[in-house]
Motif scaffolding. Structure first.
Motif, mmCIF file in Angstrom:
data_model
loop_
_atom_site.group_PDB
_atom_site.id
_atom_site.type_symbol
_atom_site.label_atom_id
_atom_site.label_comp_id
_atom_site.label_asym_id
_atom_site.label_seq_id
_atom_site.Cartn_x
_atom_site.Cartn_y
_atom_site.Cartn_z
ATOM 1 N N LEU A 117 -35.688 56.925 71.991
ATOM 2 C CA LEU A 117 -35.683 55.560 71.395
ATOM 3 C C LEU A 117 -36.118 54.477 72.477
ATOM 4 N N GLY A 118 -35.574 54.722 73.921
ATOM 5 C CA GLY A 118 -36.012 53.827 74.925
ATOM 6 C C GLY A 118 -37.379 53.641 75.324
ATOM 7 N N GLN A 119 -38.211 55.019 75.331
ATOM 8 C CA GLN A 119 -39.185 54.794 75.596
ATOM 9 C C GLN A 119 -40.271 53.966 74.422
ATOM 10 N N GLU A 120 -39.713 54.297 73.157
ATOM 11 C CA GLU A 120 -40.377 53.371 72.148
ATOM 12 C C GLU A 120 -40.207 51.812 72.505
ATOM 13 N N LEU A 121 -39.046 51.442 72.929
ATOM 14 C CA LEU A 121 -38.674 50.140 73.394
ATOM 15 C C LEU A 121 -39.646 49.598 74.603
ATOM 16 N N ILE A 122 -39.731 50.504 75.602
ATOM 17 C CA ILE A 122 -40.562 50.124 76.683
ATOM 18 C C ILE A 122 -41.893 49.755 76.374
ATOM 19 N N ASP A 123 -42.407 50.896 75.329
ATOM 20 C CA ASP A 123 -43.831 50.743 74.935
ATOM 21 C C ASP A 123 -44.128 49.419 73.921
ATOM 22 N N LEU A 124 -43.006 48.963 73.421
ATOM 23 C CA LEU A 124 -43.048 47.886 72.455
ATOM 24 C C LEU A 124 -43.160 46.644 73.352
ATOM 25 N N HIS A 125 -42.162 46.587 74.450
ATOM 26 C CA HIS A 125 -42.274 45.457 75.498
ATOM 27 C C HIS A 125 -43.205 45.071 76.158
ATOM 28 N N PHE A 155 -47.677 30.479 62.065
ATOM 29 C CA PHE A 155 -47.678 31.945 62.047
ATOM 30 C C PHE A 155 -46.703 32.299 60.841
ATOM 31 N N GLU A 156 -46.985 33.252 60.281
ATOM 32 C CA GLU A 156 -46.285 33.690 58.905
ATOM 33 C C GLU A 156 -45.510 34.995 59.047
ATOM 34 N N GLY A 157 -44.702 35.148 58.442
ATOM 35 C CA GLY A 157 -43.778 36.431 58.336
ATOM 36 C C GLY A 157 -42.866 36.506 59.593
ATOM 37 N N VAL A 158 -42.269 35.540 60.160
ATOM 38 C CA VAL A 158 -41.306 35.611 61.305
ATOM 39 C C VAL A 158 -40.065 35.561 60.854
ATOM 40 N N ARG A 159 -39.361 36.464 60.747
ATOM 41 C CA ARG A 159 -37.914 36.574 60.214
ATOM 42 C C ARG A 159 -36.919 35.703 61.268
ATOM 43 N N GLU A 160 -35.958 35.077 60.672
ATOM 44 C CA GLU A 160 -35.186 34.092 61.423
ATOM 45 C C GLU A 160 -34.469 34.888 62.628
ATOM 46 N N ALA A 161 -34.176 36.140 62.463
ATOM 47 C CA ALA A 161 -33.461 36.801 63.536
ATOM 48 C C ALA A 161 -34.622 37.184 64.656
ATOM 49 N N VAL A 162 -35.774 37.211 64.418
ATOM 50 C CA VAL A 162 -36.776 37.348 65.368
ATOM 51 C C VAL A 162 -36.767 36.038 65.980
ATOM 52 N N TRP A 163 -36.970 34.994 65.308
ATOM 53 C CA TRP A 163 -37.258 33.746 66.024
ATOM 54 C C TRP A 163 -36.126 33.363 67.039
ATOM 55 N N GLN A 164 -34.976 33.947 66.426
ATOM 56 C CA GLN A 164 -33.835 33.571 67.446
ATOM 57 C C GLN A 164 -33.647 34.502 68.701
ATOM 58 N N LYS A 175 -48.518 40.320 68.150
ATOM 59 C CA LYS A 175 -47.821 41.371 68.650
ATOM 60 C C LYS A 175 -46.505 41.290 69.236
ATOM 61 N N ILE A 176 -46.073 40.117 69.667
ATOM 62 C CA ILE A 176 -45.021 39.766 70.229
ATOM 63 C C ILE A 176 -43.938 39.527 69.056
ATOM 64 N N LEU A 188 -40.676 42.210 68.337
ATOM 65 C CA LEU A 188 -39.171 41.959 68.621
ATOM 66 C C LEU A 188 -38.563 42.291 67.256
ATOM 67 N N SER A 189 -39.257 42.348 65.997
ATOM 68 C CA SER A 189 -38.834 42.786 64.834
ATOM 69 C C SER A 189 -38.495 44.197 65.040
ATOM 70 N N GLU A 190 -39.509 45.116 65.610
ATOM 71 C CA GLU A 190 -39.169 46.442 65.853
ATOM 72 C C GLU A 190 -38.130 46.783 66.805
ATOM 73 N N THR A 191 -37.855 45.728 67.794
ATOM 74 C CA THR A 191 -36.801 46.042 68.722
ATOM 75 C C THR A 191 -35.480 45.944 68.227
ATOM 76 N N LEU A 192 -35.306 44.946 67.195
ATOM 77 C CA LEU A 192 -34.135 45.017 66.563
ATOM 78 C C LEU A 192 -33.897 46.284 65.608
ATOM 79 N N ARG A 193 -34.610 46.706 65.175
ATOM 80 C CA ARG A 193 -34.467 48.025 64.349
ATOM 81 C C ARG A 193 -34.371 49.113 65.170
#
Length: 347
Positions: A237-245, A287-296, A327-328, A332-337
């Motif tokens: 899971l940590g490697q997936e986070l690293i690749d996301l970031h 930009f469309e499709g930005v959840r509030e949790a991601v924005w914050q 992509k950012i 971040l959306s995937e990071t929350l998951r």
């Protein structure tokens, strides 16, 4: 908490980020614009006072305009110092990384980020009391000392690998992890897996909440895994986070975030603005499709989706920058998951 291993005990070498004292001159979004400024500095027919006024350059204890520009003009390798720098989370810019232009280049650590493929863990101590602990990230370039924000403390970077040049010119790579910690883990693992395990733990919401008071005043401490199964699950899971970031995860090539309206692509004064899952950059475009949790979502004390665009006010976004922002948001959306998935393994 005290039974865990401090990050300063795990990594043999680490330091704070680069400090220039003249970011406005030696750092830029555009490499060509940065090179033009450096060429002007090397042109000794231009008086010092002209450059001081044109570029708002001031002498410091460690840097003198007249002396340093003379040395720079005589450096035959001056064109080799243009390097990417992680200036803020997800915000990669260009820096003129010459010791003649920076007050605190931190070469003893940053040099290892330049000599070969590498990734570094970024972390912090003494976070301001009002902050939630989000002061952990990764980078694959040199990093700025203010890549995180806090009223207290300083950001640290620990490279995963150290590169040393031998007398015969060959380069030797060694792991920047203490052998005692690797032994204490009790599992067979690659250096990348160890870093990924650490990164996963630091992103666990339950870890951040449980040890909030400790994290505000000390370097993070990493608990040992209870067994090999937990270690490898968290490392994955940590490697997936690293690749996301690092914006290199395969899922980011197909971001669901849209930028549907053609226009100037300029981030205008008073923007960005967020409303109903849209991030507006001017009166017409968003930009469309930005959840509030991601924005914050915050990294290192910065509200990332807001900060990245706010730093580009007055700029016309290139197509590559628009794609980066898409992509950012998805990262971040995937990071929350992923953070929720990590928590299940730490309960």
């Amino acid at each position: 908490y005290q039974q865990g291993w401090s990050l300063t005990e795990i990594f043999r070498i680490h330091s704070t980020g680069v400090k220039t004292h003249r970011d406005h001159f030696v750092i830029d979004f555009d490499r060509d614009a940065l090179e033009q400024r450096i060429q002007a500095l090397r042109d000794l027919t231009i008086p010092d006072e002209t450059l001081r006024q044109r570029y708002n350059l001031r002498d410091t204890h460690d840097w003198k305009l007249g002396l340093n520009r003379q040395q720079l003009a005589q450096d035959p390798h001056w064109q080799t110092y243009f390097q990417p720098i992680l200036y803020r989370p997800f915000d990669v810019r260009w820096i003129y990384y010459s010791p003649l232009m920076l007050d605190r280049p931190r070469e003893e650590v940053m040099g290892h980020m330049l000599r070969g493929a590498n990734v570094g863990l970024m972390f912090m101590r003494q976070v301001a009391v009002a902050d939630d602990y989000s002061h952990v990230w990764v980078g694959d370039a040199i990093v700025d000392c203010r890549c995180f924000y806090s009223a207290r403390g300083a950001m640290e970077l620990a490279p995963l690998y150290l590169y040393h040049q031998e007398a015969d010119g060959s380069v030797v790579r060694e792991v920047n992890l203490r052998a005692e910690f690797l032994q204490a883990l009790g599992v067979e693992a690659s250096p990348e897996e160890v870093l990924a395990y650490i990164y996963a733990v630091l992103h666990a919401p339950s870890y951040r909440a449980r040890y909030a008071e400790f994290l505000r005043r000390d370097f993070p401490r990493i608990p040992l895994p209870r067994d090999a199964e937990q270690f490898h699950a968290l490392a994955q899971l940590g490697q997936e986070l690293i690749d996301l970031h690092l914006l290199r995860h395969p899922c980011l090539s197909d971001s669901p975030v849209k930028f549907p309206v053609a226009g100037s692509n300029t981030v205008e004064k008073g923007f960005p603005r967020y409303e109903a899952e849209r991030v507006w950059i001017n009166q017409m475009q968003y930009f469309e499709g930005v959840r509030e949790a991601v924005w914050q979502f915050q990294v290192g004390g910065y509200q990332v989706c807001d900060k990245w665009l706010k730093d580009r006010r007055g700029r016309t976004l290139r197509n590559a920058e628009i794609e980066t922002y898409r992509k950012i948001v998805h990262a971040l959306s995937e990071t929350l998951r992923m953070m929720d998935a990590i928590d299940k393994w730490l309960v």
